[in-house]
Scaffold this active site. Sequence first.
Site, mmCIF file in Angstrom:
data_model
loop_
_atom_site.group_PDB
_atom_site.id
_atom_site.type_symbol
_atom_site.label_atom_id
_atom_site.label_comp_id
_atom_site.label_asym_id
_atom_site.label_seq_id
_atom_site.Cartn_x
_atom_site.Cartn_y
_atom_site.Cartn_z
ATOM 1 N N HIS A 196 0.846 -1.202 0.000
ATOM 2 C CA HIS A 196 0.000 0.000 0.000
ATOM 3 C C HIS A 196 0.871 1.238 0.000
ATOM 4 O O HIS A 196 2.085 1.154 0.145
ATOM 5 C CB HIS A 196 -1.008 -0.023 1.154
ATOM 6 C CG HIS A 196 -0.418 0.054 2.524
ATOM 7 N ND1 HIS A 196 0.394 -0.928 3.057
ATOM 8 C CD2 HIS A 196 -0.518 1.003 3.500
ATOM 9 C CE1 HIS A 196 0.742 -0.598 4.284
ATOM 10 N NE2 HIS A 196 0.222 0.579 4.578
ATOM 11 N N HIS B 113 1.337 3.902 1.968
ATOM 12 C CA HIS B 113 1.851 4.660 3.118
ATOM 13 C C HIS B 113 3.368 4.752 3.112
ATOM 14 O O HIS B 113 4.058 3.785 2.773
ATOM 15 C CB HIS B 113 1.354 4.039 4.432
ATOM 16 C CG HIS B 113 -0.094 4.328 4.710
ATOM 17 N ND1 HIS B 113 -0.866 3.576 5.565
ATOM 18 C CD2 HIS B 113 -0.904 5.310 4.227
ATOM 19 C CE1 HIS B 113 -2.101 4.072 5.605
ATOM 20 N NE2 HIS B 113 -2.143 5.119 4.791
ATOM 21 N N ASP C 293 5.689 4.611 5.238
ATOM 22 C CA ASP C 293 6.550 3.666 5.965
ATOM 23 C C ASP C 293 6.657 2.315 5.238
ATOM 24 O O ASP C 293 7.362 1.426 5.706
ATOM 25 C CB ASP C 293 6.062 3.472 7.418
ATOM 26 C CG ASP C 293 4.637 2.962 7.522
ATOM 27 O OD1 ASP C 293 3.757 3.447 6.781
ATOM 28 O OD2 ASP C 293 4.392 2.057 8.349
ATOM 29 N N HIS C 294 5.991 2.167 4.089
ATOM 30 C CA HIS C 294 6.094 0.928 3.299
ATOM 31 C C HIS C 294 6.719 1.153 1.930
ATOM 32 O O HIS C 294 7.027 0.184 1.228
ATOM 33 C CB HIS C 294 4.702 0.282 3.151
ATOM 34 C CG HIS C 294 4.108 -0.065 4.482
ATOM 35 N ND1 HIS C 294 4.110 -1.347 4.998
ATOM 36 C CD2 HIS C 294 3.543 0.713 5.430
ATOM 37 C CE1 HIS C 294 3.571 -1.328 6.205
ATOM 38 N NE2 HIS C 294 3.217 -0.084 6.491
ATOM 39 N N HIS D 108 -7.678 -0.685 5.099
ATOM 40 C CA HIS D 108 -6.634 0.180 5.660
ATOM 41 C C HIS D 108 -6.381 1.333 4.679
ATOM 42 O O HIS D 108 -6.374 2.500 5.057
ATOM 43 C CB HIS D 108 -5.378 -0.655 5.888
ATOM 44 C CG HIS D 108 -4.214 0.114 6.422
ATOM 45 N ND1 HIS D 108 -4.199 0.673 7.683
ATOM 46 C CD2 HIS D 108 -3.004 0.428 5.866
ATOM 47 C CE1 HIS D 108 -3.033 1.285 7.875
ATOM 48 N NE2 HIS D 108 -2.293 1.155 6.789
ATOM 49 N N ASP E 122 -0.483 -3.793 6.032
ATOM 50 C CA ASP E 122 -1.181 -3.341 7.239
ATOM 51 C C ASP E 122 -2.653 -3.748 7.215
ATOM 52 O O ASP E 122 -3.499 -3.102 7.841
ATOM 53 C CB ASP E 122 -1.078 -1.811 7.386
ATOM 54 C CG ASP E 122 0.344 -1.360 7.689
ATOM 55 O OD1 ASP E 122 1.224 -2.216 7.886
ATOM 56 O OD2 ASP E 122 0.561 -0.135 7.727
ATOM 57 N N HIS F 274 4.119 -4.892 10.285
ATOM 58 C CA HIS F 274 4.645 -4.308 11.525
ATOM 59 C C HIS F 274 4.776 -5.357 12.622
ATOM 60 O O HIS F 274 4.010 -6.335 12.650
ATOM 61 C CB HIS F 274 3.702 -3.221 12.065
ATOM 62 C CG HIS F 274 3.684 -1.963 11.262
ATOM 63 N ND1 HIS F 274 4.529 -0.916 11.503
ATOM 64 C CD2 HIS F 274 2.914 -1.592 10.201
ATOM 65 C CE1 HIS F 274 4.282 0.068 10.631
ATOM 66 N NE2 HIS F 274 3.305 -0.324 9.831
#
Length: 255
Positions: free
Chosen positions: A52, A54, A56-57, A110, A131, A169
């Site tokens: 996805h 975001h 942090d990915h 998400h 996530d 995570h």
Amino acid sequence: MRVVPVPCLADNYAYLVVSEGEAAIVDASEAAPIREALRREGVVARAIWSTHHHWDHVGGNEELARELGIGVVAHRSDRERLPGLTHPVDAGDKVSVGRLEATCLHVPGHTLGAVAYFVDAGAESAVFTGDTLFCAGCGRLFEGTPAQMHASLGRIAALPGRCRVYCGHEYTENNLRFAAHVEPTSDDVCAARTRAAALRGRGQPTVGTTIDDERRVNPFLRVGSLELRATLGIAADADDASSFAAVRAAKDAFR
Ligand code: ZN
Ligand code: FE
């Protein structure tokens, strides 16, 4: 098939999916630890599979794609916003690395363009859930509705029971604290907490549980449980999607 978790940022996991000396990089959170993992494993990266959009990915997408001369796979609805996306996919599309093939599942909730990658290598299988499904938990609903997320989790939960779950995570211990709160008499949750604490005590990841494990302990796959419903005050005859929404809201407020 070999799956190499690569800890990134504070508590993210990227993964190398390795076959025949080649690797797919699942979620290039940041470049440096992934570059180092590729070197250590002695494998050639073939593609980045993003779950996805975001930050942090995908923080390492553009740098690694340029440096390694590879493309980025992600959901087609994220064309305008996912860094470096070159290979848009949708539900049912296949991507491959070495001798392995992954099927893309579209799992909105998400985010609307969330994708899970299901790698079926006969006796072994694995799903990379980003996530969407966490070990003993699920992601927050930033873009989708509870009904969408409930349906997405249902598609993942329908994969083979022995399929390994690799999520985005390291949230497992905290998730299991909530699981124990909603199903206090569950021996499976108790055993999972002991296992997770032991792994974290040794500094090891808790990921790589199975779909069967998740069906036994993950509150978001257990929204029909009468004990869970009694704890959270959800009517015994409420439909599963509304129960899911109530469990998600309870987890959001849980400290
Ligand atoms: Zn996310
Ligand atoms: Fe994340």
